[in-house]
Design an enzyme around this catalytic site. Structure first.
Site, short mmCIF file in Angstrom:
data_model
loop_
_atom_site.label_atom_id
_atom_site.label_comp_id
_atom_site.label_asym_id
_atom_site.label_seq_id
_atom_site.Cartn_x
_atom_site.Cartn_y
_atom_site.Cartn_z
N GLY A 48 0.83 -1.20 0.00
CA GLY A 48 0.00 0.00 0.00
C GLY A 48 0.86 1.24 0.00
O GLY A 48 2.07 1.19 0.24
N GLU A 94 5.64 4.10 1.34
CA GLU A 94 5.16 2.91 0.64
C GLU A 94 5.45 1.74 1.55
O GLU A 94 6.52 1.67 2.15
CB GLU A 94 5.99 2.69 -0.64
CG GLU A 94 5.65 3.60 -1.78
CD GLU A 94 6.51 3.28 -3.02
OE1 GLU A 94 7.34 2.36 -2.97
OE2 GLU A 94 6.34 3.98 -4.02
N ASP A 125 -3.17 7.70 17.34
CA ASP A 125 -3.70 7.53 15.98
C ASP A 125 -4.39 6.17 15.84
O ASP A 125 -4.26 5.50 14.81
CB ASP A 125 -2.56 7.68 14.97
CG ASP A 125 -3.07 8.01 13.57
OD1 ASP A 125 -4.25 8.41 13.44
OD2 ASP A 125 -2.29 7.85 12.60
P1 AMP Z 1 -0.07 2.33 5.75
O1 AMP Z 1 0.74 3.19 4.86
O2 AMP Z 1 0.47 2.19 7.12
O3 AMP Z 1 -1.53 2.67 5.71
O4 AMP Z 1 0.01 0.85 5.12
C1 AMP Z 1 -0.23 0.57 3.76
C2 AMP Z 1 -0.64 -0.87 3.60
O5 AMP Z 1 0.35 -1.72 4.13
C3 AMP Z 1 -1.96 -1.21 4.29
O6 AMP Z 1 -2.70 -2.05 3.44
C4 AMP Z 1 -1.54 -1.99 5.50
O7 AMP Z 1 -2.50 -2.96 5.83
C5 AMP Z 1 -0.24 -2.65 5.03
N1 AMP Z 1 0.67 -2.83 6.16
C6 AMP Z 1 1.17 -1.88 6.98
N2 AMP Z 1 1.96 -2.45 7.93
C7 AMP Z 1 1.95 -3.78 7.69
C8 AMP Z 1 2.55 -4.91 8.34
N3 AMP Z 1 3.32 -4.76 9.41
N4 AMP Z 1 2.31 -6.13 7.82
C9 AMP Z 1 1.53 -6.27 6.73
N5 AMP Z 1 0.91 -5.26 6.09
C10 AMP Z 1 1.13 -4.03 6.56
#
Ligand code: AMP
Length: 551
Positions: free
Chosen positions: A247, A253, A370
Protein backbone atom coordinates in the site's frame (compact mmCIF):
# COMPACT_ATOMS: atom_id res chain seq x y z
CA UNK A 1 62.85 -36.75 5.33
CA UNK A 2 62.26 -34.30 8.15
CA UNK A 3 60.98 -37.10 10.24
CA UNK A 4 64.14 -39.15 9.83
CA UNK A 5 66.29 -36.18 10.69
CA UNK A 6 64.31 -35.61 13.85
CA UNK A 7 64.75 -39.25 14.85
CA UNK A 8 68.50 -39.02 14.27
CA UNK A 9 68.70 -35.91 16.46
CA UNK A 10 66.68 -37.55 19.19
CA UNK A 11 68.89 -40.61 19.17
CA UNK A 12 72.01 -38.49 19.43
CA UNK A 13 70.46 -36.67 22.33
CA UNK A 14 69.66 -39.92 24.08
CA UNK A 15 73.18 -41.18 23.44
CA UNK A 16 74.59 -38.09 25.04
CA UNK A 17 72.38 -38.72 28.08
CA UNK A 18 73.60 -42.30 28.02
CA UNK A 19 77.26 -41.18 28.02
CA UNK A 20 76.50 -38.66 30.73
CA UNK A 21 74.73 -41.22 32.88
CA UNK A 22 77.42 -43.83 32.30
CA UNK A 23 80.07 -41.39 33.51
CA UNK A 24 77.96 -40.63 36.52
CA UNK A 25 77.04 -44.25 37.25
CA UNK A 26 76.98 -43.68 40.92
CA UNK A 27 74.13 -41.19 40.63
CA UNK A 28 71.50 -43.52 39.08
CA UNK A 29 70.08 -46.86 39.86
CA UNK A 30 69.09 -47.44 36.20
CA UNK A 31 70.66 -50.30 34.37
CA UNK A 32 71.68 -50.03 30.74
CA UNK A 33 68.75 -52.20 29.88
CA UNK A 34 66.42 -49.86 31.71
CA UNK A 35 67.89 -46.91 29.88
CA UNK A 36 67.50 -48.61 26.54
CA UNK A 37 63.89 -49.39 27.40
CA UNK A 38 63.32 -45.80 28.25
CA UNK A 39 64.91 -44.81 24.96
CA UNK A 40 62.64 -47.16 23.08
CA UNK A 41 59.57 -45.90 24.94
CA UNK A 42 60.47 -42.29 24.22
CA UNK A 43 61.00 -43.04 20.56
CA UNK A 44 57.70 -44.87 20.17
CA UNK A 45 55.90 -42.15 22.14
CA UNK A 46 57.25 -39.58 19.74
CA UNK A 47 56.25 -41.70 16.80
CA UNK A 48 52.72 -42.08 18.19
CA UNK A 49 52.47 -38.36 18.66
CA UNK A 50 53.59 -37.80 15.11
CA UNK A 51 50.92 -40.15 13.86
CA UNK A 52 48.28 -38.45 16.04
CA UNK A 53 49.34 -35.06 14.79
CA UNK A 54 49.09 -36.24 11.24
CA UNK A 55 45.61 -37.68 11.86
CA UNK A 56 44.50 -34.49 13.55
CA UNK A 57 45.86 -32.38 10.72
CA UNK A 58 43.96 -34.52 8.26
CA UNK A 59 40.80 -34.16 10.33
CA UNK A 60 41.14 -30.38 10.51
CA UNK A 61 41.60 -30.28 6.77
CA UNK A 62 38.58 -32.49 6.26
CA UNK A 63 36.44 -30.34 8.60
CA UNK A 64 37.65 -27.22 6.81
CA UNK A 65 36.68 -28.77 3.50
CA UNK A 66 33.28 -29.76 4.87
CA UNK A 67 32.74 -26.26 6.24
CA UNK A 68 33.71 -24.76 2.94
CA UNK A 69 31.33 -27.15 1.17
CA UNK A 70 28.53 -26.38 3.62
CA UNK A 71 28.95 -22.64 3.30
CA UNK A 72 28.93 -23.06 -0.48
CA UNK A 73 25.77 -25.16 -0.15
CA UNK A 74 24.23 -22.55 2.15
CA UNK A 75 25.07 -19.81 -0.33
CA UNK A 76 23.46 -21.91 -3.07
CA UNK A 77 20.37 -22.53 -0.89
CA UNK A 78 20.08 -18.82 -0.17
CA UNK A 79 20.49 -17.97 -3.84
CA UNK A 80 17.89 -20.61 -4.76
CA UNK A 81 15.63 -19.40 -1.96
CA UNK A 82 15.92 -15.88 -3.30
CA UNK A 83 15.28 -16.90 -6.89
CA UNK A 84 12.25 -19.02 -5.88
CA UNK A 85 10.86 -16.10 -3.91
CA UNK A 86 11.40 -13.86 -6.91
CA UNK A 87 9.79 -16.39 -9.23
CA UNK A 88 6.81 -16.71 -6.90
CA UNK A 89 6.52 -12.95 -6.65
CA UNK A 90 6.66 -12.58 -10.45
CA UNK A 91 4.06 -15.31 -10.94
CA UNK A 92 1.78 -13.73 -8.36
CA UNK A 93 2.19 -10.35 -10.00
CA UNK A 94 1.27 -11.86 -13.38
CA UNK A 95 -1.77 -13.66 -11.97
CA UNK A 96 -2.93 -10.56 -10.10
CA UNK A 97 -2.62 -8.46 -13.23
CA UNK A 98 -4.43 -11.06 -15.33
CA UNK A 99 -7.28 -11.25 -12.81
CA UNK A 100 -7.39 -7.48 -12.68
CA UNK A 101 -7.64 -7.26 -16.47
CA UNK A 102 -10.53 -9.72 -16.44
CA UNK A 103 -12.19 -7.78 -13.65
CA UNK A 104 -12.00 -4.60 -15.71
CA UNK A 105 -14.54 -6.08 -18.08
CA UNK A 106 -16.62 -7.65 -15.36
CA UNK A 107 -16.52 -5.01 -12.61
CA UNK A 108 -15.50 -1.85 -14.42
CA UNK A 109 -12.60 0.44 -15.15
CA UNK A 110 -11.43 4.02 -15.20
CA UNK A 111 -11.65 5.68 -18.58
CA UNK A 112 -9.83 8.83 -19.53
CA UNK A 113 -12.06 11.23 -21.39
CA UNK A 114 -11.40 14.56 -22.92
CA UNK A 115 -13.46 17.44 -21.59
CA UNK A 116 -12.49 20.58 -23.43
CA UNK A 117 -8.81 21.15 -22.87
CA UNK A 118 -8.66 18.68 -19.99
CA UNK A 119 -8.55 14.95 -19.59
CA UNK A 120 -10.73 13.58 -16.83
CA UNK A 121 -10.94 10.09 -15.44
CA UNK A 122 -14.36 8.58 -15.05
CA UNK A 123 -15.47 5.21 -13.79
CA UNK A 124 -17.54 2.85 -15.95
CA UNK A 125 -19.15 -0.21 -14.40
CA UNK A 126 -18.52 -3.58 -16.07
CA UNK A 127 -20.90 -6.15 -17.57
CA UNK A 128 -21.76 -7.77 -14.22
CA UNK A 129 -23.45 -4.53 -13.17
CA UNK A 130 -25.15 -4.10 -16.56
CA UNK A 131 -26.55 -7.62 -16.11
CA UNK A 132 -27.92 -6.85 -12.68
CA UNK A 133 -29.40 -3.52 -13.77
CA UNK A 134 -31.07 -5.29 -16.70
CA UNK A 135 -32.55 -7.86 -14.35
CA UNK A 136 -33.71 -5.09 -12.01
CA UNK A 137 -35.41 -3.42 -14.96
CA UNK A 138 -37.14 -6.68 -15.90
CA UNK A 139 -38.34 -7.11 -12.31
CA UNK A 140 -39.60 -3.52 -12.24
CA UNK A 141 -41.59 -4.18 -15.44
CA UNK A 142 -42.99 -7.34 -13.93
CA UNK A 143 -44.00 -5.44 -10.82
CA UNK A 144 -45.80 -2.85 -12.98
CA UNK A 145 -47.55 -5.66 -14.81
CA UNK A 146 -48.68 -7.28 -11.55
CA UNK A 147 -49.93 -3.89 -10.30
CA UNK A 148 -51.86 -3.39 -13.55
CA UNK A 149 -53.44 -6.82 -13.30
CA UNK A 150 -54.21 -6.26 -9.63
CA UNK A 151 -56.08 -3.05 -10.51
CA UNK A 152 -57.98 -4.84 -13.27
CA UNK A 153 -58.87 -7.62 -10.92
CA UNK A 154 -60.09 -5.17 -8.31
CA UNK A 155 -62.51 -3.79 -10.90
CA UNK A 156 -63.84 -7.29 -11.49
CA UNK A 157 -64.12 -8.05 -7.84
CA UNK A 158 -67.54 -9.60 -7.03
CA UNK A 159 -69.61 -6.90 -5.33
CA UNK A 160 -71.68 -6.93 -2.29
CA UNK A 161 -75.33 -6.76 -3.15
CA UNK A 162 -75.79 -3.00 -2.47
CA UNK A 163 -72.97 -2.02 -4.79
CA UNK A 164 -74.18 -3.88 -7.87
CA UNK A 165 -75.71 -0.91 -9.66
CA UNK A 166 -72.30 0.81 -9.59
CA UNK A 167 -70.64 -2.22 -11.23
CA UNK A 168 -73.21 -2.25 -13.94
CA UNK A 169 -72.45 1.42 -14.60
CA UNK A 170 -68.77 0.51 -15.04
CA UNK A 171 -69.86 -2.23 -17.43
CA UNK A 172 -66.94 -4.45 -16.28
CA UNK A 173 -67.97 -8.08 -16.12
CA UNK A 174 -67.64 -9.32 -12.59
CA UNK A 175 -65.88 -12.51 -11.64
CA UNK A 176 -67.42 -15.16 -9.49
CA UNK A 177 -66.07 -15.24 -5.95
CA UNK A 178 -64.18 -18.47 -6.75
CA UNK A 179 -62.59 -17.10 -9.97
CA UNK A 180 -61.65 -13.85 -8.24
CA UNK A 181 -60.04 -15.71 -5.35
CA UNK A 182 -58.10 -17.88 -7.79
CA UNK A 183 -56.74 -14.88 -9.72
CA UNK A 184 -55.99 -12.93 -6.58
CA UNK A 185 -54.01 -15.83 -5.11
CA UNK A 186 -51.97 -16.11 -8.33
CA UNK A 187 -51.14 -12.41 -8.25
CA UNK A 188 -50.19 -12.55 -4.58
CA UNK A 189 -47.87 -15.50 -5.20
CA UNK A 190 -46.32 -13.81 -8.22
CA UNK A 191 -45.66 -10.73 -6.08
CA UNK A 192 -44.11 -12.84 -3.36
CA UNK A 193 -41.79 -14.56 -5.83
CA UNK A 194 -40.91 -11.19 -7.33
CA UNK A 195 -40.02 -9.76 -3.92
CA UNK A 196 -37.72 -12.71 -3.26
CA UNK A 197 -36.04 -12.25 -6.63
CA UNK A 198 -35.59 -8.53 -5.92
CA UNK A 199 -34.07 -9.27 -2.51
CA UNK A 200 -31.71 -11.88 -3.98
CA UNK A 201 -30.66 -9.45 -6.67
CA UNK A 202 -30.03 -6.78 -4.08
CA UNK A 203 -27.76 -9.17 -2.13
CA UNK A 204 -25.94 -9.97 -5.37
CA UNK A 205 -25.56 -6.29 -6.14
CA UNK A 206 -24.12 -5.57 -2.71
CA UNK A 207 -21.68 -8.44 -3.12
CA UNK A 208 -20.69 -7.11 -6.50
CA UNK A 209 -20.20 -3.63 -5.07
CA UNK A 210 -17.83 -5.06 -2.47
CA UNK A 211 -15.91 -6.87 -5.23
CA UNK A 212 -15.79 -3.60 -7.16
CA UNK A 213 -14.30 -1.81 -4.13
CA UNK A 214 -11.65 -4.49 -3.85
CA UNK A 215 -10.99 -4.30 -7.57
CA UNK A 216 -10.61 -0.50 -7.48
CA UNK A 217 -8.23 -0.81 -4.55
CA UNK A 218 -6.23 -3.43 -6.44
CA UNK A 219 -6.18 -1.28 -9.60
CA UNK A 220 -4.76 1.60 -7.59
CA UNK A 221 -2.24 -0.67 -5.87
CA UNK A 222 -1.05 -2.07 -9.21
CA UNK A 223 -0.81 1.45 -10.62
CA UNK A 224 1.26 2.56 -7.62
CA UNK A 225 3.40 -0.57 -7.84
CA UNK A 226 4.18 0.13 -11.48
CA UNK A 227 5.22 3.66 -10.56
CA UNK A 228 7.29 2.63 -7.56
CA UNK A 229 11.07 2.88 -7.89
CA UNK A 230 11.25 -0.38 -5.92
CA UNK A 231 9.07 -2.36 -8.33
CA UNK A 232 11.89 -4.57 -9.64
CA UNK A 233 12.43 -6.56 -6.45
CA UNK A 234 15.61 -4.90 -5.16
CA UNK A 235 17.49 -6.20 -2.11
CA UNK A 236 17.76 -3.35 0.37
CA UNK A 237 20.47 -3.07 3.01
CA UNK A 238 21.98 -6.33 1.63
CA UNK A 239 19.23 -8.42 3.25
CA UNK A 240 15.65 -7.27 2.56
CA UNK A 241 14.28 -8.60 -0.72
CA UNK A 242 11.22 -6.55 -1.76
CA UNK A 243 8.42 -8.69 -3.17
CA UNK A 244 5.21 -6.70 -3.53
CA UNK A 245 3.79 -3.27 -2.84
CA UNK A 246 1.16 -3.58 -0.09
CA UNK A 247 0.00 0.00 0.00
CA UNK A 248 0.95 3.61 -0.38
CA UNK A 249 0.35 6.48 2.00
CA UNK A 250 1.18 10.17 1.80
CA UNK A 251 4.96 9.92 2.03
CA UNK A 252 5.47 6.22 2.41
CA UNK A 253 5.16 2.91 0.64
CA UNK A 254 4.78 -0.40 2.45
CA UNK A 255 6.28 -3.41 0.68
CA UNK A 256 6.08 -7.05 1.58
CA UNK A 257 9.69 -8.14 1.90
CA UNK A 258 11.77 -11.13 2.86
CA UNK A 259 14.63 -10.87 5.32
CA UNK A 260 17.30 -13.09 3.75
CA UNK A 261 19.32 -13.11 6.96
CA UNK A 262 16.56 -14.02 9.41
CA UNK A 263 14.63 -16.00 6.76
CA UNK A 264 11.27 -14.41 7.50
CA UNK A 265 8.73 -12.18 5.80
CA UNK A 266 8.78 -8.54 6.87
CA UNK A 267 6.93 -5.35 6.01
CA UNK A 268 9.31 -2.67 4.72
CA UNK A 269 7.92 0.83 5.14
CA UNK A 270 9.85 3.17 2.88
CA UNK A 271 9.66 6.83 3.80
CA UNK A 272 10.27 9.02 0.81
CA UNK A 273 11.14 12.64 1.42
CA UNK A 274 10.17 15.04 -1.30
CA UNK A 275 13.28 16.31 -3.09
CA UNK A 276 11.74 19.75 -3.41
CA UNK A 277 11.16 20.15 0.31
CA UNK A 278 13.21 22.73 2.11
CA UNK A 279 15.95 21.35 4.33
CA UNK A 280 14.12 22.26 7.56
CA UNK A 281 11.01 20.39 6.42
CA UNK A 282 13.10 17.35 5.60
CA UNK A 283 14.87 17.61 8.95
CA UNK A 284 11.52 17.88 10.72
CA UNK A 285 10.19 14.81 8.92
CA UNK A 286 13.29 12.80 9.80
CA UNK A 287 13.11 13.99 13.40
CA UNK A 288 9.54 12.80 13.55
CA UNK A 289 10.31 9.45 11.97
CA UNK A 290 13.26 8.90 14.27
CA UNK A 291 11.08 9.64 17.27
CA UNK A 292 8.56 7.13 16.00
CA UNK A 293 11.40 4.64 15.60
CA UNK A 294 12.75 5.31 19.09
CA UNK A 295 9.33 4.80 20.66
CA UNK A 296 8.34 1.83 18.55
CA UNK A 297 11.59 -0.15 18.76
CA UNK A 298 11.38 -0.24 22.56
CA UNK A 299 7.94 -1.89 22.47
CA UNK A 300 7.68 -5.61 22.94
CA UNK A 301 4.12 -6.92 23.19
CA UNK A 302 2.24 -9.61 21.27
CA UNK A 303 -0.52 -7.15 20.36
CA UNK A 304 1.89 -4.59 18.92
CA UNK A 305 3.62 -5.00 15.55
CA UNK A 306 7.33 -5.41 16.23
CA UNK A 307 9.81 -2.98 14.74
CA UNK A 308 12.97 -4.84 13.68
CA UNK A 309 15.23 -2.42 11.92
CA UNK A 310 15.69 0.99 10.35
CA UNK A 311 18.22 2.04 7.72
CA UNK A 312 18.92 4.79 5.27
CA UNK A 313 18.37 4.08 1.57
CA UNK A 314 19.71 7.37 0.27
CA UNK A 315 19.71 11.02 1.29
CA UNK A 316 15.97 11.30 0.60
CA UNK A 317 14.61 7.98 1.77
CA UNK A 318 14.87 5.52 4.59
CA UNK A 319 13.16 2.30 5.56
CA UNK A 320 11.68 0.85 8.72
CA UNK A 321 11.37 -2.92 8.87
CA UNK A 322 8.31 -4.25 10.68
CA UNK A 323 6.92 -7.60 11.66
CA UNK A 324 4.81 -8.81 8.72
CA UNK A 325 1.11 -9.36 9.39
CA UNK A 326 -0.49 -11.51 6.76
CA UNK A 327 -4.03 -10.28 6.47
CA UNK A 328 -5.56 -6.91 5.91
CA UNK A 329 -6.29 -4.13 8.34
CA UNK A 330 -9.64 -3.53 10.03
CA UNK A 331 -10.39 -0.56 7.77
CA UNK A 332 -10.16 -2.77 4.69
CA UNK A 333 -12.32 -5.39 6.38
CA UNK A 334 -15.02 -2.91 7.41
CA UNK A 335 -15.13 -1.54 3.88
CA UNK A 336 -16.01 -5.06 2.78
CA UNK A 337 -18.46 -6.12 5.43
CA UNK A 338 -19.56 -2.70 6.77
CA UNK A 339 -20.05 -4.08 10.25
CA UNK A 340 -19.01 -7.08 12.28
CA UNK A 341 -20.79 -9.20 14.89
CA UNK A 342 -20.60 -7.91 18.46
CA UNK A 343 -18.65 -10.94 19.70
CA UNK A 344 -15.90 -10.42 17.13
CA UNK A 345 -15.84 -6.65 17.67
CA UNK A 346 -15.54 -7.24 21.43
CA UNK A 347 -12.62 -9.62 20.89
CA UNK A 348 -10.83 -6.92 18.86
CA UNK A 349 -11.50 -4.42 21.65
CA UNK A 350 -10.18 -6.80 24.33
CA UNK A 351 -6.94 -7.24 22.38
CA UNK A 352 -6.54 -3.56 21.52
CA UNK A 353 -7.14 -2.50 25.12
CA UNK A 354 -4.52 -5.06 26.21
CA UNK A 355 -2.00 -3.30 23.95
CA UNK A 356 -3.05 0.08 25.39
CA UNK A 357 -2.67 -1.30 28.91
CA UNK A 358 0.91 -2.29 28.06
CA UNK A 359 1.59 1.20 26.67
CA UNK A 360 0.22 2.73 29.87
CA UNK A 361 2.01 0.48 32.32
CA UNK A 362 5.35 1.49 30.82
CA UNK A 363 7.36 4.23 32.41
CA UNK A 364 6.82 6.78 30.98
CA UNK A 365 3.49 5.79 29.46
CA UNK A 366 2.75 6.27 25.76
CA UNK A 367 -0.31 7.69 24.00
CA UNK A 368 -0.81 6.05 20.61
CA UNK A 369 -2.87 9.04 19.37
CA UNK A 370 -3.70 7.53 15.98
CA UNK A 371 -5.83 4.51 16.83
CA UNK A 372 -8.18 3.80 13.93
CA UNK A 373 -9.30 0.74 11.96
CA UNK A 374 -6.44 1.25 9.47
CA UNK A 375 -3.91 0.83 12.27
CA UNK A 376 -5.37 -2.40 13.59
CA UNK A 377 -3.90 -5.27 11.58
CA UNK A 378 -5.83 -8.53 11.40
CA UNK A 379 -3.20 -11.28 11.47
CA UNK A 380 -5.55 -13.95 10.16
CA UNK A 381 -7.29 -11.63 7.73
CA UNK A 382 -10.53 -12.07 9.64
CA UNK A 383 -12.07 -10.40 12.67
CA UNK A 384 -12.14 -13.65 14.58
CA UNK A 385 -8.37 -13.92 14.91
CA UNK A 386 -5.46 -12.10 16.48
CA UNK A 387 -4.85 -8.41 15.97
CA UNK A 388 -1.83 -6.17 16.29
CA UNK A 389 -1.72 -2.42 16.47
CA UNK A 390 0.74 -0.41 14.44
CA UNK A 391 1.86 3.05 13.33
CA UNK A 392 3.39 5.03 16.17
CA UNK A 393 4.00 8.04 13.95
CA UNK A 394 1.91 10.38 16.10
CA UNK A 395 2.56 8.77 19.48
CA UNK A 396 3.38 10.85 22.49
CA UNK A 397 5.47 10.04 25.53
CA UNK A 398 3.77 11.12 28.76
CA UNK A 399 6.94 11.88 30.72
CA UNK A 400 6.76 13.57 34.09
CA UNK A 401 8.30 16.82 32.92
CA UNK A 402 5.59 17.31 30.30
CA UNK A 403 2.65 16.06 32.33
CA UNK A 404 0.63 18.63 34.25
CA UNK A 405 -1.10 16.76 37.09
CA UNK A 406 -3.40 19.69 37.92
CA UNK A 407 -4.68 19.79 34.35
CA UNK A 408 -4.55 16.00 33.96
CA UNK A 409 -2.66 16.12 30.71
CA UNK A 410 0.26 17.26 28.62
CA UNK A 411 0.41 19.89 25.91
CA UNK A 412 -0.86 18.75 22.54
CA UNK A 413 1.88 20.21 20.38
CA UNK A 414 0.76 18.63 17.12
CA UNK A 415 -2.81 19.93 17.04
CA UNK A 416 -4.32 19.34 13.59
CA UNK A 417 -2.55 16.04 12.97
CA UNK A 418 -4.41 12.76 13.16
CA UNK A 419 -7.68 11.33 11.90
CA UNK A 420 -10.48 13.52 13.18
CA UNK A 421 -13.33 10.95 13.32
CA UNK A 422 -11.35 9.09 16.00
CA UNK A 423 -10.04 12.01 18.08
CA UNK A 424 -11.79 13.28 21.24
CA UNK A 425 -13.18 16.81 21.78
CA UNK A 426 -10.21 17.99 23.86
CA UNK A 427 -7.96 17.71 20.76
CA UNK A 428 -10.06 20.35 18.96
CA UNK A 429 -10.23 22.98 21.68
CA UNK A 430 -8.67 26.22 20.58
CA UNK A 431 -7.57 28.50 23.37
CA UNK A 432 -4.66 30.55 24.58
CA UNK A 433 -2.33 27.61 24.93
CA UNK A 434 -2.29 24.16 23.38
CA UNK A 435 -4.94 21.72 24.69
CA UNK A 436 -4.01 19.24 27.40
CA UNK A 437 -4.26 15.60 26.47
CA UNK A 438 -3.67 12.22 28.10
CA UNK A 439 -3.99 8.58 27.13
CA UNK A 440 -7.74 9.07 27.41
CA UNK A 441 -7.42 10.16 23.75
CA UNK A 442 -6.94 6.46 22.97
CA UNK A 443 -9.97 5.55 25.10
CA UNK A 444 -12.16 7.82 22.95
CA UNK A 445 -10.72 6.22 19.80
CA UNK A 446 -11.61 2.78 21.19
CA UNK A 447 -15.22 3.94 21.64
CA UNK A 448 -15.40 5.25 18.06
CA UNK A 449 -13.83 2.11 16.54
CA UNK A 450 -16.12 -0.20 18.53
CA UNK A 451 -19.20 1.80 17.54
CA UNK A 452 -18.12 1.69 13.89
CA UNK A 453 -17.63 -2.09 14.06
CA UNK A 454 -21.08 -2.56 15.60
CA UNK A 455 -23.12 -0.18 13.44
CA UNK A 456 -21.10 0.15 10.23
CA UNK A 457 -20.74 3.90 10.60
CA UNK A 458 -18.77 6.34 12.70
CA UNK A 459 -20.65 7.93 15.62
CA UNK A 460 -19.64 11.49 14.74
CA UNK A 461 -19.13 13.07 11.31
CA UNK A 462 -19.72 9.80 9.49
CA UNK A 463 -20.27 11.29 6.06
CA UNK A 464 -18.09 14.34 6.55
CA UNK A 465 -14.60 15.02 5.30
CA UNK A 466 -11.75 15.95 7.65
CA UNK A 467 -12.06 19.58 6.54
CA UNK A 468 -15.83 19.65 7.19
CA UNK A 469 -15.35 18.16 10.66
CA UNK A 470 -13.06 21.06 11.50
CA UNK A 471 -15.28 23.69 9.90
CA UNK A 472 -18.45 22.41 11.54
CA UNK A 473 -16.84 21.73 14.94
CA UNK A 474 -18.39 18.27 14.70
CA UNK A 475 -16.36 16.66 17.46
CA UNK A 476 -16.62 19.70 19.74
CA UNK A 477 -20.37 19.19 19.52
CA UNK A 478 -20.15 15.42 20.08
CA UNK A 479 -21.78 15.52 23.49
CA UNK A 480 -24.30 12.74 22.99
CA UNK A 481 -23.83 9.42 21.29
CA UNK A 482 -26.89 8.03 19.49
CA UNK A 483 -27.37 4.32 18.98
CA UNK A 484 -29.36 3.11 15.96
CA UNK A 485 -32.02 0.52 16.74
CA UNK A 486 -30.53 -1.87 14.19
CA UNK A 487 -28.57 -4.06 14.30
CA UNK A 488 -29.38 -5.17 17.82
CA UNK A 489 -26.46 -4.60 20.19
CA UNK A 490 -26.28 -5.59 23.87
CA UNK A 491 -26.89 -2.94 26.51
CA UNK A 492 -23.46 -3.77 27.99
CA UNK A 493 -21.77 -2.92 24.68
CA UNK A 494 -23.63 0.40 24.45
CA UNK A 495 -22.67 1.25 28.03
CA UNK A 496 -19.06 0.43 27.23
CA UNK A 497 -19.15 2.76 24.20
CA UNK A 498 -20.68 5.47 26.39
CA UNK A 499 -17.89 5.11 28.94
CA UNK A 500 -15.31 5.58 26.18
CA UNK A 501 -17.16 8.45 24.50
CA UNK A 502 -17.59 10.47 27.67
CA UNK A 503 -17.32 14.05 26.47
CA UNK A 504 -15.21 15.51 29.27
CA UNK A 505 -11.90 13.78 29.65
CA UNK A 506 -11.99 14.14 33.45
CA UNK A 507 -15.14 12.02 33.50
CA UNK A 508 -13.86 9.57 30.90
CA UNK A 509 -12.56 6.21 32.04
CA UNK A 510 -8.75 5.88 31.84
CA UNK A 511 -6.86 3.13 30.04
CA UNK A 512 -5.98 1.10 33.13
CA UNK A 513 -9.57 1.09 34.36
CA UNK A 514 -10.76 0.31 30.85
CA UNK A 515 -8.51 -2.76 30.93
CA UNK A 516 -10.54 -3.94 33.94
CA UNK A 517 -13.89 -2.96 32.48
CA UNK A 518 -16.59 -5.56 33.22
CA UNK A 519 -17.58 -5.70 29.56
CA UNK A 520 -14.11 -6.93 28.59
CA UNK A 521 -13.68 -9.37 31.48
CA UNK A 522 -14.02 -13.15 31.19
CA UNK A 523 -17.55 -14.28 32.18
CA UNK A 524 -16.47 -15.82 35.48
CA UNK A 525 -14.94 -12.57 36.64
CA UNK A 526 -17.97 -10.48 35.71
CA UNK A 527 -20.01 -11.99 38.50
CA UNK A 528 -19.11 -10.76 41.95
CA UNK A 529 -20.81 -11.63 45.26
CA UNK A 530 -22.70 -8.33 45.15
CA UNK A 531 -23.32 -8.23 41.42
CA UNK A 532 -24.61 -11.37 39.81
CA UNK A 533 -24.88 -10.10 36.31
CA UNK A 534 -22.75 -7.57 34.64
CA UNK A 535 -25.69 -5.44 33.63
CA UNK A 536 -26.13 -4.81 37.32
CA UNK A 537 -22.58 -3.64 37.81
CA UNK A 538 -22.32 0.11 37.91
CA UNK A 539 -20.17 1.12 34.98
CA UNK A 540 -17.02 2.91 36.17
CA UNK A 541 -18.11 6.30 34.92
CA UNK A 542 -21.84 5.92 34.73
CA UNK A 543 -22.33 8.78 37.16
CA UNK A 544 -21.70 11.33 34.45
CA UNK A 545 -24.43 11.60 31.90
CA UNK A 546 -23.79 11.86 28.18
CA UNK A 547 -25.81 14.98 27.78
CA UNK A 548 -23.05 17.04 29.31
CA UNK A 549 -22.77 20.18 27.35
CA UNK A 550 -19.58 20.71 25.47
CA UNK A 551 -17.18 23.54 25.95
P1 AMP B 1 -0.07 2.33 5.75
O1 AMP B 1 0.74 3.19 4.86
O2 AMP B 1 0.47 2.19 7.12
O3 AMP B 1 -1.53 2.67 5.71
O4 AMP B 1 0.01 0.85 5.12
C1 AMP B 1 -0.23 0.57 3.76
C2 AMP B 1 -0.64 -0.87 3.60
O5 AMP B 1 0.35 -1.72 4.13
C3 AMP B 1 -1.96 -1.21 4.29
O6 AMP B 1 -2.70 -2.05 3.44
C4 AMP B 1 -1.54 -1.99 5.50
O7 AMP B 1 -2.50 -2.96 5.83
C5 AMP B 1 -0.24 -2.65 5.03
N1 AMP B 1 0.67 -2.83 6.16
C6 AMP B 1 1.17 -1.88 6.98
N2 AMP B 1 1.96 -2.45 7.93
C7 AMP B 1 1.95 -3.78 7.69
C8 AMP B 1 2.55 -4.91 8.34
N3 AMP B 1 3.32 -4.76 9.41
N4 AMP B 1 2.31 -6.13 7.82
C9 AMP B 1 1.53 -6.27 6.73
N5 AMP B 1 0.91 -5.26 6.09
C10 AMP B 1 1.13 -4.03 6.56
Amino acid sequence: MMHMQQQYQQQKHLQSIHVETSTKEVQTSLTMEGIENLEKKATSCLEEKDVMLETLNAKVKETQNQLQKQSEQLAKCLAMNKSLLLEKSQQEKKLIRKASMENRLKLGQFNTQRQGAQFVESWKDGYAFTDIFRQQERLAQERDEIDRQKKLLTKRKPHLQGAQSNAKANSVPQLSAQAYYEQDEILKLRLQALKKEEADLQVELEKLERSRNLHIRELKRIHNEDLSRFKDNPVLHKRYLLLKLLGKGGFSEVHKGFDLEEQRYVACKIHQLNKDWKEDKKANYIKHALREYEIHKSLDHNRIVKLFDVFEIDSNSFCTVLEYCDGKDLDFYLKQTKLIPEKEARSIMIQTVRALQYLNERKPPIIHYDLKPGNILLSSGTTSGEIKITDFGLSKIMDEENFDHNEGGMDLTSQGAGTYWYLPPECFVVGKGPPKISSKVDVWSIGVIFYQCLYGKKPFGHNLSQASILEQNTILKATVVQFPSKPPVSQEAKDFVRRCLEYKKDNRIDVLRLARDPYLMPPSRKATPTNNSHTMMPPPSSSSSLSLSGS
